[in-house]
Design a protein around this motif. Structure first.
Motif, PDB file in Angstrom:
ATOM      1  N   ILE A  67       0.854  -1.195   0.000  1.00 48.16           N
ATOM      2  CA  ILE A  67       0.000   0.000   0.000  1.00 48.16           C
ATOM      3  C   ILE A  67       0.890   1.246   0.000  1.00 48.16           C
ATOM      4  CG2 ILE A  67      -1.669   1.318   1.365  1.00 48.16           C
ATOM      5  CD1 ILE A  67      -2.956  -1.045  -0.080  1.00 48.16           C
ATOM      6  N   GLY A  68       2.004   1.190   0.712  1.00 46.45           N
ATOM      7  CA  GLY A  68       2.942   2.311   0.733  1.00 46.45           C
ATOM      8  C   GLY A  68       3.459   2.653  -0.657  1.00 46.45           C
ATOM      9  N   ASP A  69       3.749   1.621  -1.461  1.00 48.12           N
ATOM     10  CA  ASP A  69       4.196   1.860  -2.841  1.00 48.12           C
ATOM     11  C   ASP A  69       3.096   2.550  -3.646  1.00 48.12           C
ATOM     12  OD1 ASP A  69       6.578   0.554  -2.264  1.00 48.12           O
ATOM     13  OD2 ASP A  69       6.034  -1.290  -3.326  1.00 48.12           O
ATOM     14  N   ALA A  70       1.862   2.116  -3.455  1.00 45.53           N
ATOM     15  CA  ALA A  70       0.734   2.719  -4.175  1.00 45.53           C
ATOM     16  C   ALA A  70       0.534   4.177  -3.736  1.00 45.53           C
ATOM     17  CB  ALA A  70      -0.536   1.904  -3.951  1.00 45.53           C
ATOM     18  N   LEU A  71       0.681   4.435  -2.434  1.00 49.63           N
ATOM     19  CA  LEU A  71       0.576   5.810  -1.937  1.00 49.63           C
ATOM     20  C   LEU A  71       1.710   6.672  -2.504  1.00 49.63           C
ATOM     21  CD1 LEU A  71      -0.337   5.093   1.797  1.00 49.63           C
ATOM     22  CD2 LEU A  71      -1.856   6.062   0.050  1.00 49.63           C
TER      23      LEU A  71
END
Length: 82
Positions: A67-71
């Motif tokens: 999710i951090g990569d997507a954010l």
């Protein structure tokens, strides 16, 4: 286009991956989200295109491992406000 908050981004991911938003955070890995499969990835690609006119290629989508990569992707493209 108005930037969105992290909370709004998590709600969007929740819809795409059919996961409760409260279970999503930057630390959550792609492997731990059953709905982040090929269909979930397509949903995310379509959502980013429709809402923000952002093009996330299938190849680039595969590089998102959390999710951090997507954010971070959203932040790089000026979509994430915080």
């Amino acid at each position: 286009m108005n930037p969105i908050s992290t909370t709004e981004a998590l709600a969007m991911f929740s819809e795409c991956f059919m996961e409760p938003a409260e279970q999503l955070s930057a630390e959550v890995s792609r492997e731990s989200i059953p709905g982040w499969d090929s269909m979930g990835a397509l949903m995310l690609i379509a959502e980013l295109d429709e809402r923000f006119q952002l093009e996330l290629s299938a190849e680039e989508s595969r590089t998102l491992q959390s999710i951090g990569d997507a954010l971070a992707f959203l932040k790089r493209h000026g979509v994430l406000s915080d």
